[in-house]
Design a protein around this motif. Structure first.
Motif, PDB file in Angstrom:
ATOM      1  N   UNK A 216      -6.572  -4.498  -0.568  1.00  0.00           N
ATOM      2  CA  UNK A 216      -7.517  -3.474  -0.145  1.00  0.00           C
ATOM      3  C   UNK A 216      -7.452  -3.395   1.377  1.00  0.00           C
ATOM      4  N   UNK A 264      -9.392 -10.698  -3.365  1.00  0.00           N
ATOM      5  CA  UNK A 264      -9.292  -9.328  -3.875  1.00  0.00           C
ATOM      6  C   UNK A 264      -7.840  -8.963  -4.145  1.00  0.00           C
ATOM      7  N   UNK A 266      -6.034  -5.260  -5.411  1.00  0.00           N
ATOM      8  CA  UNK A 266      -6.259  -3.868  -5.844  1.00  0.00           C
ATOM      9  C   UNK A 266      -5.289  -3.488  -6.957  1.00  0.00           C
ATOM     10  N   UNK A 267      -5.514  -4.046  -8.148  1.00  0.00           N
ATOM     11  CA  UNK A 267      -4.619  -3.832  -9.286  1.00  0.00           C
ATOM     12  C   UNK A 267      -4.364  -2.351  -9.547  1.00  0.00           C
ATOM     13  N   UNK A 268      -3.145  -2.014  -9.950  1.00  0.00           N
ATOM     14  CA  UNK A 268      -2.810  -0.636 -10.309  1.00  0.00           C
ATOM     15  C   UNK A 268      -3.568  -0.224 -11.562  1.00  0.00           C
ATOM     16  N   UNK A 278     -10.014  -7.010  -9.997  1.00  0.00           N
ATOM     17  CA  UNK A 278      -9.778  -6.613  -8.606  1.00  0.00           C
ATOM     18  C   UNK A 278     -10.546  -7.476  -7.603  1.00  0.00           C
TER      19      UNK A 278
ATOM     20  N   UNK B  83     -17.119  -5.154  -3.594  1.00  0.00           N
ATOM     21  CA  UNK B  83     -16.547  -3.797  -3.561  1.00  0.00           C
ATOM     22  C   UNK B  83     -17.468  -2.884  -4.369  1.00  0.00           C
ATOM     23  N   UNK B 218     -12.961   1.482   1.819  1.00  0.00           N
ATOM     24  CA  UNK B 218     -11.640   1.237   1.258  1.00  0.00           C
ATOM     25  C   UNK B 218     -11.451   2.140   0.050  1.00  0.00           C
ATOM     26  N   UNK B 219     -10.363   1.957  -0.641  1.00  0.00           N
ATOM     27  CA  UNK B 219     -10.010   2.836  -1.736  1.00  0.00           C
ATOM     28  C   UNK B 219      -9.701   1.958  -2.935  1.00  0.00           C
ATOM     29  N   UNK B 220     -10.283   2.269  -4.090  1.00  0.00           N
ATOM     30  CA  UNK B 220     -10.113   1.427  -5.279  1.00  0.00           C
ATOM     31  C   UNK B 220      -9.008   2.017  -6.153  1.00  0.00           C
ATOM     32  N   UNK B 221      -8.013   1.206  -6.478  1.00  0.00           N
ATOM     33  CA  UNK B 221      -6.930   1.672  -7.349  1.00  0.00           C
ATOM     34  C   UNK B 221      -5.901   2.475  -6.575  1.00  0.00           C
ATOM     35  N   UNK B 222      -4.832   2.868  -7.263  1.00  0.00           N
ATOM     36  CA  UNK B 222      -3.677   3.441  -6.559  1.00  0.00           C
ATOM     37  C   UNK B 222      -3.781   4.941  -6.277  1.00  0.00           C
TER      38      UNK B 222
END
Lengths: 667, 667
Positions: A216, A264, A266-268, A278, B83, B218-222
């Motif tokens: 992240x 942390x 940030x799993x796809x 996550x 988060x 932040x940004x969660x995931x892809x």
């Protein structure tokens, strides 16, 4: 993560109602062990909140971890920041390498983790093949019956369609699945093309795999110029503080630092509940040790302990058979690299056993060469068997001197141990001396690189250089050019050196615990249901970690009983034992059952004999057997049970069985 | 945060060597309590790492917090994610309002927090004024002597130049400083213009103030489509789980949830060490209570406790004089809004006292109307006095039903308590019934808004509507238009209603602890230096929180002594008491002094009498007095001292003084 091949139903408790994951998951949310975070906002995948029972179970696991490792071994505890300066993670390699491959559905834009998608599709094809073969043989297939609960939810899961595969193709698929973790982006792209793998939800084609960094990212301060990441491990917080830690330990190794905290990733596409999330709690130890002496002073305490090992050479032969061997043998035979690593494997085993992991479903698997980080000299994972297969819950790696060396190079700080030598070391070596006043003006802009080249020459090169200089001149190659130097510029002497201190960068042995994974595996091992009440679960958690140790139940709402309940609760609290009063109007049986679901090992029942004779009964969760005694006797037994000084068999020697008749006269 | 006006030197320990912050800070890094994070990479402002002594002190403070609040009051512990989904923080108001004003140096680009810059410049001008006046009077001024240590480091600190101000201007400055926290962006811009306030480092002009949100984004995931923030408080994690918590508590209030964890605040320009940081540990309680009944069952336990109160009305009068009053009086007089709030103020006081805060330097300050959140009905801060002035360390607010109401509206979830009424409530009211089949086709696109308007009418409006309908037709105003309706469209009846359940959204009383601020204030209160050794500090931390409780010192490296040291260490560990062996070659005095710096309250010294007679000595840190006894006697005394069952005076009754002669014969 588990593949179909690693699932072994023979490892699941046979004597109980068969394990159903959906039932355990139902219990987890109903009794608020944990739940998806932001549930009322629709939830976010891979983020979980722990409720009172889960937070308490987790706190008890962590508390035992702190006692078992930090206190017992005088480790230096740290609490370093989660927000991490990007430079630090650039040095550690995470900015460049901590990434997974992802693909995009070219039409819908859905994103998949490439290896998981391939795994998912190939497993579905194999399942379809199996079904087709069964159908040929006249057996009802699972795709004709109701799908399991977790499949209903997941739109993205590939469907098994009963299509028979060529034997050779099926073998290829199995071969790919066995090494699915190891493919490069290019190899994944080839697999997608070769096997026409498409997005499971839509059947559309997918894009070429691209790398996605799993950290992240954020920005520190208002300028936007200081980049930060949420740490992916706590380890770097130990390494950047190494100088202060070493100083705290009076400059000596070995010592260990330890840290418990959130990390942390940030799993796809997170999956498998608590196993791939996550945000997670880790507990990490960095044991700093002399690279020339990895013995451990307490090794003999674990040497005769036998562990279930799955070494690399067995896996290379395609086998997964575990060998039981003492740690002493494992180290002396060279299978485990050194005493310190062996010592920690033993301590990890004892820790997991104490908190209630079924050690029949625990193994220590050695990393194969291709999965080990290039700098690691040996690595063993403690894997726990669950309904998802064998799960890596603790990693125990020898990280060598890699991290400290990298940080030292990047920051120009001397991250070394200085060991005073009892006998000074005397030896001879070639030592160059640069005459800067001449060399500088003569070579001008090239002077610096020539100097650096000479100063970093090997002994062989220096000897050659000296010979050349003695003969009049010598050449130095630097920056792709060759320069002629003379004694005017540099001299080389063969000197006698006397060293009274040895400088070295210590090696690091790192046991790293994923607390959330251990937590989940423990719940699977502890969960079962009584034959006579299959709908309700029981969690057979040991008193050491059970969220609440004692349930206090007044048999009715009669006002004479509640002061006794409060008094028992207060006494237990003063002994440090967490209890809960359930004075709801539910039946006694229902109240017991609710607390079986919470894993509460003991219950004190207060009835009218408590008022008239001062007795209470003590119920044990797993056997449901009940004993009776005076309040003080029972509380004394409970205290000893909770502190591990007594087991239930012992308790039964002290307290007589409750026959249900003792208090009849008092009612 | 402190302003010059709140600093009161009379509150600092008078009997000791005068407090010097630089000396404490030196000790903190030297003995690794804490240090700036990523120090070897140049450090990042506002981020701190806790080393072994600090992490242990912090863990002990948290452990006592858990016992004092969670265990003692059966609170429901939570561990929710850091988060946080942006929608949640949009609802809570943080996305829109959790911001500070910043300005930019127009030439250098340096960024300042606007209120801090103004404060800093005006304070420097007042200091300059003071110096100029002193000079007129012939006194040496501080700007002629060496500046204090912290000024040397900070480039951005405005310099005091000895320029005398008009009396009226000086008064204006003081007036502004007193309310510096309360200005809007526009007001800050006016102040900057009016008083020609420039960037302290360069003297350049600064830009207009702009808002800067203090949450790390932040940004969660892809996909980049799910925005997240690092939580600025743990509270929202309680509120979004309210339904499950209520269910866990069998649907009843009052109950409290509690959570200990990290929160984040992306400060514009962090300052004042641990007091204003970007990542910090909080401990928060959300006590859910019936808005009509804020009594507390255990109130009587704290009612007679006298606290130092600074109520709002006193501050409004420009005063800061504290009044001592019992909590009972404070609540009955209405100064503190309700019993539950009063109960928590008492519990907060007892907690801070137990961990070692000097309660002479503690006050409870009520928020004034202009600083209180608009939804709060009362709010008190526990402020602790430090060298930075009075610091808010615990907030205790009645947040009313604000958060649950907002989340309920946003998610359409019913975040209500259902209380069964003993006596059903019977009453009459006007109830409208819409005839959708007629209303819909008749009003077409306006039908929905007309229906909504009628359904949300007050009883008065409905009565009027009924009258109109009875008379043939009535009008409904909606969306700025007026519509005519008849009995065909809607009917209004005056009905008898019988309710057996009362539904309400509970109010929330929130004690919120900044652990890092308490930690720092405690260290300032505990720190002093002996007259005879002013260079070295002593930390008089209570045994309850001291990082290590016992120092074990073998008097020499003789090999007969070290097994005794290890044995004592092992015994203490089995009693749950953290100890450290110091077997370094330093003198006994030096080893004692090093442990005085760590705040270790007791030391066991092993000498030759330990070998021959089995005695050891026990040294107490603050008095340096020494007693003697058998190993078991001494360990028994230590255990009782550490568990608070004995004080040093009591210990001296049990163990005789050590005169230094007892072991002479054994040497």
């Amino acid at each position: 993560m588990a593949t179909a091949a690693t699932q072994d139903p023979s490892l699941v408790k046979k004597d109980a109602h068969p394990f159903e994951r959906a039932q355990l998951e139902g219990l987890m949310t109903k009794r608020f062990f944990y739940t998806q975070a932001f549930e009322i906002y629709g939830g976010v995948a891979g983020l979980y909140d722990y409720g009172p029972s889960g937070a308490s179970l987790q706190a008890n696991i962590i508390s035992h971890w702190r006692n078992h490792f930090i206190i017992e071994e005088d480790m230096l505890e740290l609490d370093t920041t989660i927000m991490t300066l990007s430079d630090v993670l650039k040095t550690s390699g995470h900015v460049d390498k901590f990434a997974d491959w992802m693909v995009k559905d070219v039409k819908s834009g859905d994103i998949y983790r490439a290896d998981h998608m391939i795994e998912n599709v190939l497993e579905a094809r194999l399942k379809g093949d199996e079904d087709a073969r069964k159908r040929e043989a006249g057996v009802q297939t699972s795709s004709e019956t109701a799908p399991p609960a977790e499949d209903k939810k997941s739109k993205k899961k590939a469907k098994a369609v009963a299509v028979k595969l060529d034997d050779a193709v099926a073998t290829e698929y199995r071969h790919i699945l066995a090494q699915i973790d190891d493919f490069s982006g290019e190899q994944l792209a080839d697999l997608i093309k070769k096997y026409d793998i498409r997005a499971p939800a839509t059947g559309n084609e997918v894009s070429e795999p691209t790398e996605f960094n799993l950290m992240f990212e954020s920005s520190i301060g208002p300028t936007g110029q200081t980049k930060g990441y949420l740490r992916p491990e706590t380890a770097q917080g130990h390494f950047v503080n190494f100088e202060r830690l070493l100083d705290f330990n009076n400059g000596r190794v070995p010592f260990a630092s330890a840290q418990i905290g959130k990390s942390f990733r940030n799993e796809i596409s997170p999956r498998a509940g608590l196993l791939r999330v996550r945000e997670f709690t880790m507990a990490e130890i960095e044991h700093f040790v002399d690279p020339d002496n990895k013995s451990h002073p307490r090794f003999k305490e674990v040497a005769s302990l036998a562990l279930p090992f799955l070494p690399a050479h067995v896996q290379k032969g395609g086998e997964t058979t575990v060998t039981k061997k003492t740690i002493g043998e494992a180290v002396s035979s060279g299978m485990v690299d050194n005493e310190t690593l062996g010592y920690f494997l033993g301590r990890i085993f004892l820790f997991l056993e104490a908190i209630g992991i079924n050690t029949e479903r625990l193994r220590f698997r050695q990393h194969m060469d291709n999965e080990m980080a290039h700098y690691a000299s040996d690595c063993w994972d403690a894997e726990i068997h669950t309904s998802y297969g064998w799960i890596e819950c603790v990693g125990c790696a020898d990280r060598s001197a890699f991290d400290l060396t990298m940080h030292s190079q990047r920051t120009k700080r001397d991250l070394m141990v200085q060991e005073p030598l009892k006998e000074p070391r005397v030896y001879q070596k070639y030592v160059p001396t640069i005459n800067k006043k001449v060399l500088g003006p003569f070579f001008k802009k090239n002077a610096k690189v020539i100097e650096d080249t000479i100063m970093s020459m090997s002994q062989d090169c220096l000897q050659k250089l000296q010979k050349g200089l003695e003969a009049g001149k010598a050449t130095v190659s630097a920056n792709g050019e060759t320069f002629e130097v003379t004694k005017e510029h540099v001299e080389v002497e063969y000197k006698t050196i006397k060293e009274s201190v040895r400088n070295f960068i210590p090696n690091v042995i790192e046991p790293s615990f994923g607390i959330g994974r251990i937590f989940y595996a423990l719940l699977e091992h502890a969960f079962w249901a009584r034959e006579e009440d299959k709908e309700r679960g029981v969690l057979s958690l040991p008193p050491l970690v059970a969220p609440f140790k004692v349930l206090i139940v007044p048999i009715s709402s009669n006002e004479q009983l509640s002061p006794i309940a409060r008094d028992i609760s207060k006494k237990l609290r003063s002994y440090g034992i967490a209890s809960r009063i359930d004075d709801s109007s539910a039946t006694i049986g229902r109240r017991y059952a609710r607390n079986d679901e919470l894993g509460t090992p003991f219950a004190c029942t207060i009835d009218f004999a408590s008022v008239s004779k001062g007795t209470i009964t003590l119920r044990e969760r797993d056997t449901t057997s009940q004993r009776i005694g005076s309040i003080d006797e029972v509380l004394d037994v409970i205290t000893n049970l909770c502190h591990g000084r007594l087991d239930w068999h012992g308790a039964c020697q002290i307290l007589p069985a409750y026959t249900g008749t003792q208090d009849v006269d008092a009612q």
